[in-house]
Design an enzyme around this catalytic site. Sequence first.
Site: not given
Ligand code: IMP
Length: 181
Positions: A104, A160
């Site tokens: 993300d 989740d």
């Molecule tokens: P980042 O550090 O922003 O890349 O976050 C990644 C983490 O956020 C992932 O491993 C997920 O646990 C959570 N995440 C991000 N987007 C989603 C989504 O659309 N659905 C569920 N979990 C998400």
Amino acid sequence: MGMMDDIERVLISEEELHNKVAELGAAISKDYEGKNLLMVSVLKGSVIFMADLMRAVTVPCEIDFMSVSSYGSGVKTSGVVKIIKDLDLNLEGKDLLIVEDILDSGKTLAYITSILQARNPSSIRICTLLDKPERREADVVASYSGFPVPNEFVVGYGLDYAQKYRNLPYIGVLKPEVYTK
Ligand code: IMP
Ligand code: MG
């Protein structure tokens, strides 16, 4: 009311997931021939993907798990990443493949990659099932990526919302009213 009533639409079906996992497993098997593959699953979201992916890998591999917190029970990243459970294995000489459910902002993986890099593995690469490229803030590149997804909150196949919906066998878009109420 069942879980399915909270799903607006199915984004990626079971069959599409199965085919993509087979494709990624074949690519990984080819690239890691003769290496010391260690697949690292980031708990809990990537557990189902990891379990399927490792069975699509035909070269020897080890697995390990780590857990970090970045989201709490909400839908927006806090930017704060904390290790809840560290790996058990020594990484020296290992070819690490970090297996993630979704990339993300990239903040979580940027942090994980930097701390694991310091432990002297032979190599580190990332395999993510889903990618939201529009949301990227950190400079993180996945060597293996399953599906780009739109900027919507998705659940199922391990992912989740507030610890629920992980057991849905497909990836679905959650109805916005589920997380705004
Ligand atoms: P980042 O550090 O922003 O890349 O976050 C990644 C983490 O956020 C992932 O491993 C997920 O646990 C959570 N995440 C991000 N987007 C989603 C989504 O659309 N659905 C569920 N979990 C998400
Ligand atoms: Mg996760």
